[in-house]
Scaffold this active site. Structure first.
Site, PDB file in Angstrom:
ATOM      1  N   THR A  53       0.842  -1.187   0.000  1.00  9.21           N
ATOM      2  CA  THR A  53       0.000   0.000   0.000  1.00  9.21           C
ATOM      3  C   THR A  53       0.889   1.254   0.000  1.00  9.21           C
ATOM      4  OG1 THR A  53      -0.193  -0.125   2.400  1.00  9.21           O
ATOM      5  CG2 THR A  53      -1.955  -1.147   1.112  1.00  9.21           C
ATOM      6  N   THR A  55       1.336   4.431   1.552  1.00 11.95           N
ATOM      7  CA  THR A  55       2.037   5.023   2.694  1.00 11.95           C
ATOM      8  C   THR A  55       3.053   4.040   3.265  1.00 11.95           C
ATOM      9  OG1 THR A  55       0.135   6.413   3.215  1.00 11.95           O
ATOM     10  CG2 THR A  55       1.740   6.074   4.986  1.00 11.95           C
ATOM     11  N   CYS A  56       2.653   2.794   3.357  1.00 13.66           N
ATOM     12  CA  CYS A  56       3.518   1.757   3.921  1.00 13.66           C
ATOM     13  C   CYS A  56       4.764   1.553   3.067  1.00 13.66           C
ATOM     14  CB  CYS A  56       2.760   0.443   4.031  1.00 13.66           C
ATOM     15  SG  CYS A  56       1.156   0.581   4.834  1.00 13.66           S
ATOM     16  N   SER A  57       4.587   1.521   1.762  1.00 13.94           N
ATOM     17  CA  SER A  57       5.686   1.229   0.835  1.00 13.94           C
ATOM     18  C   SER A  57       6.549   2.438   0.525  1.00 13.94           C
ATOM     19  CB  SER A  57       5.123   0.684  -0.485  1.00 13.94           C
ATOM     20  OG  SER A  57       4.461  -0.544  -0.272  1.00 13.94           O
TER      21      SER A  57
END
Length: 182
Positions: A53, A55-57
């Site tokens: 996803t 923001t996570c990546s």
């Protein structure tokens, strides 16, 4: 909020590389427990809604990965990224992010996340049950410091990010170290 809380005892079903297997998929199943990851270590654990996803990546995982030496300098032995994704997904994400420092923990059934009180519905995004974004400093299986994004609820319209950022956690570690020396 959760400082002093002992992590729940859970078994994680992981896939680990085993070169003796050969072929295109040289991995085998290996169960790991909460103790395998956390006993006798001071670690950072961060959990997020999903592998791959934005923001996570783009921010959270790369920030912890690239700042690993800074965390080690503050007494951290390991950094773990957890998500309610299976081991296949987590391993592929780790590979795509070219992780060398951060280790991924698959909470495929969401059992650990549920027992931490962080399992939320993300049906509004087609995700189903996922983790609310948080980070923690964990010392020998006990939460030392807790960093939870605001607004914990099912089907939240946004994906808050900041409280659980690598920068926030590192700032805490530096302050805690300075206080211990003073």
């Amino acid at each position: 909020m959760k400082a002093g809380y002992k992590l729940p005892e859970v078994t994680f079903h992981t896939r680990v590389r085993d070169d003796s297997i050969g072929g295109d998929n040289p991995f085998k199943w290996e169960d790991k427990t909460t103790a395998d990851y956390f006993a006798g270590k001071r670690v950072v654990l961060f959990s997020l809604p999903g592998a791959f996803t934005p923001t996570c990546s783009t921010y959270q995982l790369p920030g912890f990965e690239n700042g690993f030496a800074d965390f080690q300098a503050e007494g951290i032995d390991a950094i773990y990224c957890m998500s309610v994704n299976d081991s296949f997904v987590m391993n592929k994400w780790a590979q795509s992010q070219e992780l060398k420092n951060v280790k991924v923990i698959p909470d495929g059934s969401g059992e650990f996340t549920r027992r931490m009180g962080m399992l939320v519905r993300k049906d509004n995004l087609g995700f189903g049950l996922r983790s609310w974004r948080y980070a923690a400093v964990v010392n020998d299986g006990v939460i030392e410091a807790w960093f939870e994004e605001p607004g914990l609820c099912d089907n939240h319209g946004e994906d808050p990010y900041g409280v659980s950022s690598p920068e926030t956690v590192l700032s805490y570690l530096k302050e805690a170290k300075a206080e211990a020396v003073a």
